[in-house]
Write a protein that holds these residues in place. Structure first.
Motif, mmCIF file in Angstrom:
data_model
loop_
_atom_site.group_PDB
_atom_site.id
_atom_site.type_symbol
_atom_site.label_atom_id
_atom_site.label_comp_id
_atom_site.label_asym_id
_atom_site.label_seq_id
_atom_site.Cartn_x
_atom_site.Cartn_y
_atom_site.Cartn_z
ATOM 1 N N ALA A 123 -8.356 19.825 5.583
ATOM 2 C CA ALA A 123 -7.615 19.048 6.584
ATOM 3 C C ALA A 123 -6.772 17.969 5.921
ATOM 4 C CB ALA A 123 -8.599 18.406 7.567
ATOM 5 N N TRP A 124 -7.044 17.647 4.670
ATOM 6 C CA TRP A 124 -6.400 16.531 3.981
ATOM 7 C C TRP A 124 -5.049 16.892 3.361
ATOM 8 C CZ3 TRP A 124 -9.294 12.704 5.493
ATOM 9 C CH2 TRP A 124 -10.692 12.852 5.590
ATOM 10 N N ALA A 125 -4.879 18.135 2.988
ATOM 11 C CA ALA A 125 -3.725 18.557 2.179
ATOM 12 C C ALA A 125 -2.389 18.169 2.808
ATOM 13 C CB ALA A 125 -3.777 20.055 1.935
ATOM 14 N N GLY A 126 -1.545 17.557 1.989
ATOM 15 C CA GLY A 126 -0.197 17.225 2.407
ATOM 16 C C GLY A 126 -0.043 15.945 3.203
ATOM 17 N N LYS A 127 -1.121 15.249 3.457
ATOM 18 C CA LYS A 127 -1.046 14.015 4.250
ATOM 19 C C LYS A 127 -0.703 12.820 3.359
ATOM 20 C CE LYS A 127 -2.698 15.861 8.106
ATOM 21 N NZ LYS A 127 -1.931 15.960 9.321
ATOM 22 N N PRO A 128 0.169 11.926 3.818
ATOM 23 C CA PRO A 128 0.384 10.679 3.088
ATOM 24 C C PRO A 128 -0.701 9.669 3.481
ATOM 25 C CG PRO A 128 1.881 10.793 4.945
ATOM 26 C CD PRO A 128 1.105 12.094 4.927
ATOM 27 N N ALA A 129 -1.051 8.798 2.518
ATOM 28 C CA ALA A 129 -2.160 7.879 2.774
ATOM 29 C C ALA A 129 -1.951 6.546 2.067
ATOM 30 C CB ALA A 129 -3.475 8.491 2.291
ATOM 31 N N GLY A 130 -2.665 5.552 2.580
ATOM 32 C CA GLY A 130 -2.782 4.257 1.936
ATOM 33 C C GLY A 130 -4.251 3.929 1.774
ATOM 34 N N ILE A 131 -4.548 3.159 0.720
ATOM 35 C CA ILE A 131 -5.923 2.759 0.426
ATOM 36 C C ILE A 131 -5.962 1.245 0.301
ATOM 37 C CG2 ILE A 131 -7.843 2.897 -1.190
ATOM 38 C CD1 ILE A 131 -6.645 5.534 -2.225
ATOM 39 N N ILE A 132 -6.947 0.654 0.933
ATOM 40 C CA ILE A 132 -7.142 -0.793 0.849
ATOM 41 C C ILE A 132 -8.619 -1.072 1.097
ATOM 42 C CG2 ILE A 132 -6.646 -1.227 3.297
ATOM 43 C CD1 ILE A 132 -5.006 -3.727 2.295
ATOM 44 N N GLY A 133 -9.079 -2.226 0.681
ATOM 45 C CA GLY A 133 -10.466 -2.585 0.928
ATOM 46 C C GLY A 133 -10.727 -4.032 0.583
ATOM 47 N N VAL A 134 -11.829 -4.533 1.087
ATOM 48 C CA VAL A 134 -12.230 -5.921 0.853
ATOM 49 C C VAL A 134 -13.704 -5.946 0.486
ATOM 50 C CG1 VAL A 134 -12.706 -6.332 3.318
ATOM 51 C CG2 VAL A 134 -12.237 -8.278 1.813
ATOM 52 N N SER A 135 -14.047 -6.856 -0.415
ATOM 53 C CA SER A 135 -15.453 -7.064 -0.753
ATOM 54 C C SER A 135 -15.639 -8.524 -1.137
ATOM 55 C CB SER A 135 -15.902 -6.145 -1.890
ATOM 56 O OG SER A 135 -15.656 -6.711 -3.144
ATOM 57 N N THR A 136 -16.876 -8.909 -1.316
ATOM 58 C CA THR A 136 -17.168 -10.282 -1.721
ATOM 59 C C THR A 136 -17.017 -10.470 -3.219
ATOM 60 O OG1 THR A 136 -19.520 -9.751 -1.868
ATOM 61 C CG2 THR A 136 -18.717 -10.681 0.225
ATOM 62 N N GLY A 137 -16.921 -9.392 -3.969
ATOM 63 C CA GLY A 137 -16.798 -9.466 -5.417
ATOM 64 C C GLY A 137 -15.403 -9.861 -5.880
ATOM 65 N N ALA A 138 -15.327 -10.381 -7.092
ATOM 66 C CA ALA A 138 -14.074 -10.904 -7.637
ATOM 67 C C ALA A 138 -12.991 -9.846 -7.800
ATOM 68 C CB ALA A 138 -14.335 -11.588 -8.976
ATOM 69 N N ILE A 139 -13.360 -8.602 -8.083
ATOM 70 C CA ILE A 139 -12.339 -7.571 -8.273
ATOM 71 C C ILE A 139 -12.108 -6.746 -7.007
ATOM 72 C CG2 ILE A 139 -12.656 -7.425 -10.760
ATOM 73 C CD1 ILE A 139 -14.192 -4.777 -10.281
ATOM 74 N N GLY A 140 -12.607 -7.264 -5.893
ATOM 75 C CA GLY A 140 -12.389 -6.562 -4.636
ATOM 76 C C GLY A 140 -12.949 -5.158 -4.695
ATOM 77 N N THR A 141 -12.140 -4.191 -4.374
ATOM 78 C CA THR A 141 -12.582 -2.795 -4.340
ATOM 79 C C THR A 141 -11.804 -1.950 -5.349
ATOM 80 O OG1 THR A 141 -11.055 -2.319 -2.525
ATOM 81 C CG2 THR A 141 -13.298 -2.975 -1.931
ATOM 82 N N ALA A 142 -11.451 -2.538 -6.478
ATOM 83 C CA ALA A 142 -10.610 -1.868 -7.468
ATOM 84 C C ALA A 142 -11.189 -0.543 -7.954
ATOM 85 C CB ALA A 142 -10.354 -2.796 -8.660
ATOM 86 N N MET A 143 -12.444 -0.515 -8.318
ATOM 87 C CA MET A 143 -13.042 0.726 -8.845
ATOM 88 C C MET A 143 -13.169 1.781 -7.752
ATOM 89 S SD MET A 143 -13.385 0.408 -12.075
ATOM 90 C CE MET A 143 -14.457 1.788 -12.441
ATOM 91 N N ALA A 144 -13.571 1.374 -6.571
ATOM 92 C CA ALA A 144 -13.675 2.340 -5.469
ATOM 93 C C ALA A 144 -12.311 2.951 -5.170
ATOM 94 C CB ALA A 144 -14.240 1.663 -4.223
#
Length: 183
Positions: free
Chosen positions: A102-123
């Protein structure tokens, strides 16, 4: 004016999830013509290839929601320097059986928030790797690794004044990405 349907996937099931708040507040920054529907992933069974020929109703519902969307918005925390298991399971369920993603060909954005200093960089990096394999066109810039700070959200659940300009810029770029990569 075109109407864009966006499927939102939040990688946290917690009742008071910061990422749920971010998803809600962020979608309020979108222009008219964009509508957002959160895709429920909490009730998906664990992916099991033995069930590919007879997927659970929750998987069918999720895949139908993804297929009907013009674009995707992933809003996720970081668990143990990667994506939450519930989100990985949703990606697996939505991509199978082979040739019926169901995912193929879809455009997407990724964002996230956490309490850690690097936010959600690794995820976010791990999610980009998985989405690349699934043929999802992920917006590359701007990246947004948010650390939860006092005032990020106002009492009504909107993006707070101190974060509004930054996140409005992110949303404006996301909207342009979706418009450029649909149709």
């Amino acid at each position: 004016m075109s109407q864009y349907q966006i499927a939102v996937l939040v990688g946290s099931l917690r009742k008071d999830s910061l990422n749920q708040k971010l998803a809600t507040g962020l979608t309020r920054l979108a222009p008219p013509g964009f509508s957002f529907t959160q895709v429920q992933i909490a009730d998906l069974p664990l992916y099991n290839q033995d069930n590919d020929d007879h997927p659970a109703a929750a998987i069918v519902r999720m895949k139908d929601g993804i297929k009907a969307a013009d674009g995707l918005l992933f809003v996720s925390p970081e668990y143990n320097r990667s994506i939450p298991g519930v989100l990985k399971n949703a990606l697996d369920c939505g991509s199978r059986p082979t040739g019926q993603s169901a995912w193929a060909g879809k455009p997407a954005g990724i964002i996230g928030v956490s309490t850690g200093a690097i936010g959600t960089a690794m995820a976010q990096q791990h999610l980009r790797n998985v989405l690349s394999y699934l043929d999802v066109a992920v917006m590359r810039q701007p990246e947004a690794y948010l650390q939860m700070r006092e005032g990020m959200f106002d009492p009504d659940g909107n993006i707070g004044a101190g974060s509004r300009a930054y996140l409005q810029n992110w949303m404006d770029k996301y909207v342009a990405w979706i418009q450029k990569n649909t149709g």
